[in-house]
Design a protein around this motif. Structure first.
Motif, PDB file in Angstrom:
ATOM      1  N   LEU A   1       0.860  -1.178   0.000  1.00 58.57           N
ATOM      2  CA  LEU A   1       0.000   0.000   0.000  1.00 58.57           C
ATOM      3  C   LEU A   1       0.900   1.231   0.000  1.00 58.57           C
ATOM      4  CD1 LEU A   1      -2.865   1.281   0.339  1.00 58.57           C
ATOM      5  CD2 LEU A   1      -2.395   1.305   2.801  1.00 58.57           C
ATOM      6  N   VAL A   2       0.715   2.102  -1.017  1.00 59.35           N
ATOM      7  CA  VAL A   2       1.487   3.349  -1.079  1.00 59.35           C
ATOM      8  C   VAL A   2       0.541   4.505  -0.758  1.00 59.35           C
ATOM      9  CG1 VAL A   2       3.018   4.774  -2.446  1.00 59.35           C
ATOM     10  CG2 VAL A   2       2.868   2.317  -2.917  1.00 59.35           C
ATOM     11  N   SER A   3       0.964   5.362   0.181  1.00 56.78           N
ATOM     12  CA  SER A   3       0.160   6.526   0.556  1.00 56.78           C
ATOM     13  C   SER A   3       1.015   7.776   0.381  1.00 56.78           C
ATOM     14  CB  SER A   3      -0.262   6.455   2.026  1.00 56.78           C
ATOM     15  OG  SER A   3      -0.932   5.250   2.315  1.00 56.78           O
ATOM     16  N   VAL A   4       0.450   8.811  -0.270  1.00 53.32           N
ATOM     17  CA  VAL A   4       1.116  10.115  -0.282  1.00 53.32           C
ATOM     18  C   VAL A   4       0.881  10.747   1.085  1.00 53.32           C
ATOM     19  CG1 VAL A   4       1.165  12.414  -1.300  1.00 53.32           C
ATOM     20  CG2 VAL A   4       0.836  10.405  -2.760  1.00 53.32           C
TER      21      VAL A   4
ATOM     22  N   LEU B   1       4.275   9.305 -12.032  1.00 51.87           N
ATOM     23  CA  LEU B   1       4.596   9.037 -10.632  1.00 51.87           C
ATOM     24  C   LEU B   1       4.167   7.615 -10.253  1.00 51.87           C
ATOM     25  CD1 LEU B   1       5.524  10.049  -7.820  1.00 51.87           C
ATOM     26  CD2 LEU B   1       3.204  10.935  -7.479  1.00 51.87           C
ATOM     27  N   ASP B   2       2.968   7.225 -10.672  1.00 49.59           N
ATOM     28  CA  ASP B   2       2.480   5.873 -10.379  1.00 49.59           C
ATOM     29  C   ASP B   2       3.451   4.812 -10.894  1.00 49.59           C
ATOM     30  OD1 ASP B   2       0.259   6.881  -9.158  1.00 49.59           O
ATOM     31  OD2 ASP B   2      -1.140   6.406 -10.782  1.00 49.59           O
ATOM     32  N   ARG B   3       3.941   5.017 -12.122  1.00 49.91           N
ATOM     33  CA  ARG B   3       4.832   4.006 -12.717  1.00 49.91           C
ATOM     34  C   ARG B   3       6.135   3.868 -11.928  1.00 49.91           C
ATOM     35  NH1 ARG B   3       2.454   5.338 -17.409  1.00 49.91           N
ATOM     36  NH2 ARG B   3       3.663   7.219 -17.746  1.00 49.91           N
ATOM     37  N   VAL B   4       6.732   5.007 -11.558  1.00 53.69           N
ATOM     38  CA  VAL B   4       8.002   4.959 -10.829  1.00 53.69           C
ATOM     39  C   VAL B   4       7.802   4.336  -9.441  1.00 53.69           C
ATOM     40  CG1 VAL B   4       9.828   6.354  -9.805  1.00 53.69           C
ATOM     41  CG2 VAL B   4       8.936   6.943 -12.063  1.00 53.69           C
ATOM     42  N   VAL B   5       6.735   4.769  -8.767  1.00 56.85           N
ATOM     43  CA  VAL B   5       6.484   4.266  -7.420  1.00 56.85           C
ATOM     44  C   VAL B   5       6.159   2.772  -7.458  1.00 56.85           C
ATOM     45  CG1 VAL B   5       4.935   4.428  -5.437  1.00 56.85           C
ATOM     46  CG2 VAL B   5       5.788   6.518  -6.531  1.00 56.85           C
ATOM     47  N   THR B   6       5.448   2.337  -8.486  1.00 56.75           N
ATOM     48  CA  THR B   6       5.113   0.914  -8.596  1.00 56.75           C
ATOM     49  C   THR B   6       6.386   0.070  -8.660  1.00 56.75           C
ATOM     50  OG1 THR B   6       3.003   1.342  -9.695  1.00 56.75           O
ATOM     51  CG2 THR B   6       3.987  -0.830 -10.047  1.00 56.75           C
ATOM     52  N   ARG B   7       7.337   0.537  -9.469  1.00 56.85           N
ATOM     53  CA  ARG B   7       8.610  -0.197  -9.578  1.00 56.85           C
ATOM     54  C   ARG B   7       9.299  -0.278  -8.208  1.00 56.85           C
ATOM     55  NH1 ARG B   7      12.644   3.430 -12.271  1.00 56.85           N
ATOM     56  NH2 ARG B   7      12.779   4.054 -10.103  1.00 56.85           N
ATOM     57  N   ASP B   8       9.385   0.860  -7.497  1.00 59.85           N
ATOM     58  CA  ASP B   8      10.039   0.875  -6.180  1.00 59.85           C
ATOM     59  C   ASP B   8       9.282   0.009  -5.176  1.00 59.85           C
ATOM     60  OD1 ASP B   8      11.841   2.598  -7.262  1.00 59.85           O
ATOM     61  OD2 ASP B   8      11.148   4.383  -6.176  1.00 59.85           O
TER      62      ASP B   8
END
Lengths: 104, 268
Positions: free
Chosen positions: B27-30, B57-64
């Motif tokens: 789960l990613v939260s800003v 932003l979604d693409r980069v964060v998904t990878r991380d």
């Protein structure tokens, strides 16, 4: 989060609104790791913890304010020279929490 | 339906169901930036749910986040508005919910229930395995998540490839007939901890038998035997604590005296 799901579900089934506080960062010595979570219902019930018991009382106050309309936000507890930090961790570390309503 | 449950909470509900099904999920939260509270829910197999407010932003964060999920880590990351590295406009908290680690306990003996209980306290999924159906029963081990009636080495051969660094295998049979083939099989897996109960004499004999099976000295270094820390544990419960404490110390790399590395009587 895992350990507080049952309480959250019980509150939601009873029509209560819920706020969730999660440890997002720890500086220095902290009792709980990022991801430690605590939930607060709109009538003040509590599940889980975000420290060794040092800051939970203050988290309830913040969570209830957010359920009453305050913006979701990062709240930091820790030692500071600033007298305004009335609540701190006895272990000397700093813990950053993100507190928000469960509206997602 | 009341007002609270009528509010749509699709991401929470998906997260809840995945956690309960013990499926890996991040789960990613800003938590700071233009869209505070925005969420992205990621699993290895299904489509992402939600958005952080920008497709790049979604693409980069998904990878991380998928990397963090693989490692079972949670923490803060900072990005530019479109996911740029080295910028701090967006702070995201990536929380990994990895399935619980597994502890496989071989041998349905008097130490098994105590070890299974302590492992449950620490969040393990516990499997008890013994070839003898009379001893390996749910009635004796109600705390176990699974009871397997088979030779331990056959269980490892069948399912050991799924074990990883967070998982543990504990041999409590102190019977070379079961231990030796099970340890040989366990050494072929990525399991993070292999411990074997027994006296120093049993352990010396077991190590020789393993060498006779072709196990090398560097492979033998992975085997913690006699199992547990040298803290003078006597009862099954104390022994269980010494085993879990050894697992924690090996994970964190902190110095703690393992029985394997000390000398003299285990019980003084």
């Amino acid at each position: 989060m895992r350990e507080i799901l049952d309480d959250i579900e019980r509150w939601r089934a009873a029509g209560k609104r819920v706020a969730v506080a999660r440890v997002i960062d720890v500086d220095g010595s902290g009792p709980r790791l990022p991801g430690a979570a605590m939930a607060v219902s709109d009538d003040g019930e509590v599940a889980g913890s975000v420290s060794g018991g040092c800051v939970e009382g203050a988290v309830v106050t913040e969570a209830l304010a957010i359920l009453e309309g305050a913006e979701r936000r990062i709240v930091t507890f820790g030692y500071s020279d600033d007298e305004a930090f009335a609540v701190g961790l006895t272990c000397g570390g700093t813990v950053h929490l993100f507190i928000e309503p469960l509206d997602w | 339906m009341d007002a609270a449950s009528a509010d749509a909470t699709p991401i929470y509900e998906a997260l809840r169901d995945l956690i309960r099904a013990e499926q890996p999920v991040a789960l990613v939260s800003v938590v700071d930036g233009p869209h505070v509270g925005a969420k992205l829910l990621l699993t290895p197999d299904a489509e992402p749910l939600g958005t952080l407010g920008d497709g790049d932003l979604d693409r980069v964060v998904t990878r991380d986040a998928m990397g963090e999920l693989d490692a079972g880590r949670s923490g803060m990351r900072h990005y530019g508005p479109k996911g740029q590295a080295g910028e701090t406009a967006v702070s995201a908290f990536i929380e990994s919910f990895a399935p619980p680690p597994e502890m496989w306990i071989f041998g349905a003996v008097d130490f098994t229930a105590a070890l299974a209980n302590v492992a449950k306290v620490l969040g393990y999924r516990v499997v008890v395995c013994d070839a003898r159906p009379v001893f390996a029963t749910a009635r004796r081990f109600p705390m176990a998540d699974e009871i397997v009636i088979d030779w331990p080495n056959r269980l490892v051969d069948a399912r050991g490839s799924g074990l990883g660094p967070r998982d543990a295998i504990c041999m409590l049979t102190h019977d070379a007939k079961f231990d030796v083939p099970a340890i040989v099989a366990a050494l072929a897996t990525d399991v993070g901890y292999i411990g074997a109960l027994g006296s120093r004499r049993t352990d010396t004999d077991r190590r020789q038998r393993l060498r006779d099976e072709g196990v090398t000295d560097s492979q033998l270094d992975r085997v913690m035997g006699p199992i547990g820390l040298d803290i003078g544990a006597r009862t099954p419960e104390e022994t269980a604590i010494s085993i879990l404490a050894e697992i924690i110390a090996l994970r964190t790399g902190r110095p703690a005296p393992s029985l394997r590395d000390s000398h003299g009587d285990i019980h003084r």
